[in-house]
Design a protein around this motif. Structure first.
Motif, PDB file in Angstrom:
ATOM      1  N   GLN A 280       4.701   5.034  15.282  1.00 39.41           N
ATOM      2  CA  GLN A 280       4.377   6.023  13.958  1.00 39.41           C
ATOM      3  C   GLN A 280       4.624   5.269  12.862  1.00 39.41           C
ATOM      4  O   GLN A 280       4.030   5.441  11.978  1.00 39.41           O
ATOM      5  CB  GLN A 280       5.444   7.284  14.017  1.00 39.41           C
ATOM      6  N   LYS A 281       5.508   4.400  12.783  1.00 41.39           N
ATOM      7  CA  LYS A 281       5.785   3.326  11.751  1.00 41.39           C
ATOM      8  C   LYS A 281       4.566   2.636  11.445  1.00 41.39           C
ATOM      9  O   LYS A 281       4.188   2.288  10.355  1.00 41.39           O
ATOM     10  CB  LYS A 281       6.909   2.610  11.943  1.00 41.39           C
ATOM     11  N   ALA A 282       4.001   2.097  12.466  1.00 43.31           N
ATOM     12  CA  ALA A 282       2.792   1.179  12.459  1.00 43.31           C
ATOM     13  C   ALA A 282       1.699   2.062  11.886  1.00 43.31           C
ATOM     14  O   ALA A 282       1.106   1.615  10.988  1.00 43.31           O
ATOM     15  CB  ALA A 282       2.300   0.475  13.658  1.00 43.31           C
ATOM     16  N   LEU A 283       1.258   3.208  12.059  1.00 44.00           N
ATOM     17  CA  LEU A 283       0.257   4.046  11.715  1.00 44.00           C
ATOM     18  C   LEU A 283       0.608   4.170  10.229  1.00 44.00           C
ATOM     19  O   LEU A 283      -0.328   4.190   9.460  1.00 44.00           O
ATOM     20  CB  LEU A 283       0.372   5.150  12.361  1.00 44.00           C
ATOM     21  N   HIS A 284       1.914   4.661   9.821  1.00 43.04           N
ATOM     22  CA  HIS A 284       2.167   5.091   8.337  1.00 43.04           C
ATOM     23  C   HIS A 284       1.946   3.612   7.698  1.00 43.04           C
ATOM     24  O   HIS A 284       1.497   3.604   6.420  1.00 43.04           O
ATOM     25  CB  HIS A 284       3.737   5.212   8.527  1.00 43.04           C
ATOM     26  N   ASP A 285       2.469   2.322   8.084  1.00 40.60           N
ATOM     27  CA  ASP A 285       2.150   1.240   7.227  1.00 40.60           C
ATOM     28  C   ASP A 285       0.663   0.999   7.263  1.00 40.60           C
ATOM     29  O   ASP A 285       0.347   0.532   6.352  1.00 40.60           O
ATOM     30  CB  ASP A 285       3.005  -0.045   8.203  1.00 40.60           C
ATOM     31  N   TYR A 286      -0.158   1.085   8.206  1.00 41.26           N
ATOM     32  CA  TYR A 286      -1.631   0.834   8.230  1.00 41.26           C
ATOM     33  C   TYR A 286      -2.149   1.759   7.235  1.00 41.26           C
ATOM     34  O   TYR A 286      -3.049   1.312   6.139  1.00 41.26           O
ATOM     35  CB  TYR A 286      -2.276   1.110   9.257  1.00 41.26           C
ATOM     36  N   ALA A 287      -1.943   3.075   7.148  1.00 40.93           N
ATOM     37  CA  ALA A 287      -2.449   3.914   6.381  1.00 40.93           C
ATOM     38  C   ALA A 287      -1.929   3.665   4.795  1.00 40.93           C
ATOM     39  O   ALA A 287      -2.720   3.769   3.730  1.00 40.93           O
ATOM     40  CB  ALA A 287      -1.806   5.515   6.683  1.00 40.93           C
ATOM     41  N   SER A 288      -0.862   3.123   4.522  1.00 41.32           N
ATOM     42  CA  SER A 288      -0.085   2.722   3.148  1.00 41.32           C
ATOM     43  C   SER A 288      -0.885   1.428   2.741  1.00 41.32           C
ATOM     44  O   SER A 288      -1.425   1.362   1.668  1.00 41.32           O
ATOM     45  CB  SER A 288       1.092   2.412   3.467  1.00 41.32           C
ATOM     46  N   ALA A 289      -1.079   0.731   3.742  1.00 38.20           N
ATOM     47  CA  ALA A 289      -1.955  -0.713   3.318  1.00 38.20           C
ATOM     48  C   ALA A 289      -3.294  -0.289   2.852  1.00 38.20           C
ATOM     49  O   ALA A 289      -4.039  -0.960   1.933  1.00 38.20           O
ATOM     50  CB  ALA A 289      -1.815  -1.497   4.391  1.00 38.20           C
TER      51      ALA A 289
END
Length: 89
Positions: free
Chosen positions: A25-34
């Motif tokens: 979930q953190k990785a997905l959030h980080d990707y969307a933010s980037a």
């Protein structure tokens, strides 16, 4: 009996799954933010290019500000970069 899990083994496995889920979930959030940040930078860069073209056409800084949504400082910076390009050999 070897195949049967103890309650402690079962709970530990459950904790590991939760940690994996949270990491994903953190990785997905980080990707969307980037991706969002990259889109914003792209839009800003596009507006700076438009600002340079508008300045070349003779528009005032305030008019370019109004049309592009850039700040006066950003428009001035774009204008200065245009002036610097004119004086370079």
């Amino acid at each position: 009996m070897e195949k049967a899990m103890t309650a402690q083994e079962f709970l530990r496995q459950d904790e590991q799954m939760r940690m994996l889920y949270e990491a994903r979930q953190k990785a997905l959030h980080d990707y969307a933010s980037a991706m969002h940040n990259a889109e914003d930078r792209g839009r800003r860069e596009g507006m700076r290019e438009v600002a340079i073209k508008l300045v070349r056409k003779g528009m005032s800084v305030s008019e370019v500000e109004e049309l592009t949504g850039l700040s006066g400082a950003e428009v001035e910076e774009s204008r200065r970069s245009l002036d610097g390009a004119k004086t370079s050999p």
